[in-house]
Design a protein around this motif. Structure first.
Motif, short mmCIF file in Angstrom:
data_model
loop_
_atom_site.label_atom_id
_atom_site.label_comp_id
_atom_site.label_asym_id
_atom_site.label_seq_id
_atom_site.Cartn_x
_atom_site.Cartn_y
_atom_site.Cartn_z
N VAL A 162 -7.76 -39.32 4.05
CA VAL A 162 -6.40 -39.79 3.78
C VAL A 162 -5.69 -38.90 2.77
O VAL A 162 -4.49 -39.08 2.52
N GLY A 163 -6.38 -37.96 2.21
CA GLY A 163 -5.81 -37.03 1.24
C GLY A 163 -6.73 -35.85 1.04
O GLY A 163 -7.60 -35.58 1.88
N LEU A 164 -6.58 -35.18 -0.07
CA LEU A 164 -7.37 -34.00 -0.41
C LEU A 164 -8.70 -34.42 -1.04
O LEU A 164 -8.72 -34.99 -2.13
N ALA A 165 -9.79 -34.14 -0.35
CA ALA A 165 -11.13 -34.43 -0.87
C ALA A 165 -11.72 -33.16 -1.48
O ALA A 165 -11.71 -32.11 -0.85
N LEU A 166 -12.22 -33.28 -2.70
CA LEU A 166 -12.80 -32.14 -3.39
C LEU A 166 -14.18 -32.49 -3.92
O LEU A 166 -14.42 -33.61 -4.34
N ASP A 167 -15.05 -31.50 -3.91
CA ASP A 167 -16.42 -31.66 -4.42
C ASP A 167 -16.66 -30.56 -5.44
O ASP A 167 -17.07 -29.46 -5.10
N GLU A 168 -16.37 -30.87 -6.70
CA GLU A 168 -16.52 -29.89 -7.77
C GLU A 168 -17.97 -29.67 -8.15
O GLU A 168 -18.29 -28.72 -8.86
N THR A 169 -18.86 -30.52 -7.69
CA THR A 169 -20.28 -30.39 -7.99
C THR A 169 -20.97 -29.41 -7.06
O THR A 169 -21.76 -28.58 -7.49
N ASN A 170 -20.65 -29.48 -5.77
CA ASN A 170 -21.35 -28.69 -4.77
C ASN A 170 -20.51 -27.62 -4.08
O ASN A 170 -21.06 -26.69 -3.50
N GLU A 171 -19.19 -27.79 -4.08
CA GLU A 171 -18.32 -26.88 -3.34
C GLU A 171 -17.12 -26.42 -4.17
O GLU A 171 -16.02 -26.26 -3.63
N ASP A 172 -17.31 -26.22 -5.46
CA ASP A 172 -16.20 -25.81 -6.32
C ASP A 172 -15.62 -24.46 -5.92
O ASP A 172 -14.46 -24.17 -6.22
N ASP A 173 -16.39 -23.67 -5.19
CA ASP A 173 -15.89 -22.37 -4.74
C ASP A 173 -14.83 -22.52 -3.64
O ASP A 173 -14.15 -21.56 -3.30
N ARG A 174 -14.64 -23.73 -3.12
CA ARG A 174 -13.66 -23.97 -2.07
C ARG A 174 -12.42 -24.71 -2.58
O ARG A 174 -11.48 -24.94 -1.84
N THR A 175 -12.44 -25.08 -3.86
CA THR A 175 -11.36 -25.89 -4.41
C THR A 175 -10.00 -25.21 -4.33
O THR A 175 -9.03 -25.81 -3.85
N ALA A 176 -9.88 -23.99 -4.78
CA ALA A 176 -8.59 -23.30 -4.78
C ALA A 176 -8.02 -23.20 -3.37
O ALA A 176 -6.83 -23.46 -3.14
N GLU A 177 -8.86 -22.85 -2.42
CA GLU A 177 -8.45 -22.73 -1.02
C GLU A 177 -8.00 -24.10 -0.48
O GLU A 177 -6.99 -24.20 0.24
N ARG A 178 -8.72 -25.14 -0.80
CA ARG A 178 -8.38 -26.48 -0.32
C ARG A 178 -7.09 -26.99 -0.95
O ARG A 178 -6.26 -27.61 -0.27
N ILE A 179 -6.90 -26.72 -2.23
CA ILE A 179 -5.64 -27.12 -2.88
C ILE A 179 -4.47 -26.38 -2.25
O ILE A 179 -3.44 -26.98 -1.94
N ALA A 180 -4.61 -25.09 -2.04
CA ALA A 180 -3.53 -24.29 -1.44
C ALA A 180 -3.16 -24.82 -0.05
O ALA A 180 -1.97 -24.96 0.28
N ALA A 181 -4.15 -25.12 0.76
CA ALA A 181 -3.88 -25.65 2.11
C ALA A 181 -3.21 -27.02 2.03
O ALA A 181 -2.28 -27.32 2.79
N TRP A 182 -3.66 -27.86 1.09
CA TRP A 182 -3.08 -29.19 0.94
C TRP A 182 -1.63 -29.12 0.50
O TRP A 182 -0.78 -29.83 1.02
N VAL A 183 -1.35 -28.22 -0.43
CA VAL A 183 0.03 -28.03 -0.90
C VAL A 183 0.94 -27.65 0.26
O VAL A 183 2.06 -28.17 0.39
N GLU A 184 0.48 -26.78 1.14
CA GLU A 184 1.27 -26.40 2.30
C GLU A 184 1.49 -27.59 3.23
O GLU A 184 2.59 -27.78 3.77
N THR A 185 0.46 -28.41 3.41
CA THR A 185 0.60 -29.62 4.23
C THR A 185 1.63 -30.56 3.61
O THR A 185 2.48 -31.10 4.33
N LEU A 186 1.55 -30.77 2.30
CA LEU A 186 2.52 -31.65 1.63
C LEU A 186 3.95 -31.16 1.84
O LEU A 186 4.86 -31.96 2.13
N LYS A 187 4.15 -29.87 1.74
CA LYS A 187 5.49 -29.31 1.92
C LYS A 187 6.00 -29.52 3.35
O LYS A 187 7.16 -29.85 3.57
N LYS A 188 5.12 -29.35 4.32
CA LYS A 188 5.50 -29.56 5.72
C LYS A 188 5.81 -31.01 6.02
O LYS A 188 6.58 -31.31 6.94
N GLU A 189 5.21 -31.91 5.23
CA GLU A 189 5.40 -33.34 5.47
C GLU A 189 6.47 -33.98 4.59
O GLU A 189 6.55 -35.20 4.51
N GLY A 190 7.28 -33.17 3.94
CA GLY A 190 8.43 -33.70 3.24
C GLY A 190 8.51 -33.52 1.76
O GLY A 190 9.50 -33.87 1.14
N LEU A 191 7.49 -32.97 1.13
CA LEU A 191 7.53 -32.76 -0.32
C LEU A 191 8.45 -31.60 -0.65
O LEU A 191 8.44 -30.59 -0.03
#
Length: 167
Positions: free
Chosen positions: A138-167
């Motif tokens: 339902v939103g951006l899921a992050l795992d800072e314990t096991n997958e922190d190397d993917r956080t920046a990429e996931r945030i960037a993709a989520w931000v683009e999704t938010l913008k496309k959906e009206g933000l």
């Protein structure tokens, strides 16, 4: 569109994520709110709410959210956009990964808000989550314990999704 970030954080992880999201969206530090010391009426100053919680115990909200969400449900959220983000540990808690996001979603579903920012579950390692609806988080899921190397990429993709959906 005026956007406010509201988070609950025990160890600082979700607070850190809130700051990263704010940076990515160029949101002022004045518009980042810790629910532990914020009155829920503060949401009225925003068109879009980004709400973040870590998951604790057996899939519970972060403690500071309980009082806040109870009062937030009584606020007029009609027409507001709501994006959710959450932190979980898929290695130690694969059966309750980011459940807190699902609780926030359920608690606010009848308030008239419109949720944005659902994310594909592909690329995540977990067994089950209360935050999954129709095959997506339902939103951006992050795992800072096991997958922190993917956080920046996931945030960037989520931000683009938010913008496309009206933000």
């Amino acid at each position: 569109m005026k956007t406010g970030i509201f988070f609950g954080s025990t160890l600082g992880t979700t607070e850190n994520i809130a700051g990263q999201i704010a940076t990515a969206l160029r949101i002022s530090p004045d518009d980042i709110h810790n629910v532990a010391d914020t009155d829920p009426s503060a949401v009225q100053g925003y068109d879009c709410l980004l709400l973040g919680s870590s998951t604790w115990g057996a899939g519970d909200l972060q403690d500071d959210w309980y009082d806040f969400i109870g009062k937030l449900k009584n606020e007029n959220l009609s027409g507001k956009l709501v994006g959710l983000f959450g932190c979980g540990d898929s290695g130690s808690y694969p059966d309750t990964f980011c459940d807190a996001m699902g609780h926030l979603y359920d608690d606010l579903s009848g308030t008239g808000c419109r949720f944005i920012g659902a994310c594909d579950t592909a690329g995540y390692s977990f067994d089950s989550s209360e935050a999954v609806r129709d095959g997506k988080f339902v939103g951006l899921a992050l795992d800072e314990t096991n997958e922190d190397d993917r956080t920046a990429e996931r945030i960037a993709a989520w931000v683009e999704t938010l913008k496309k959906e009206g933000l």
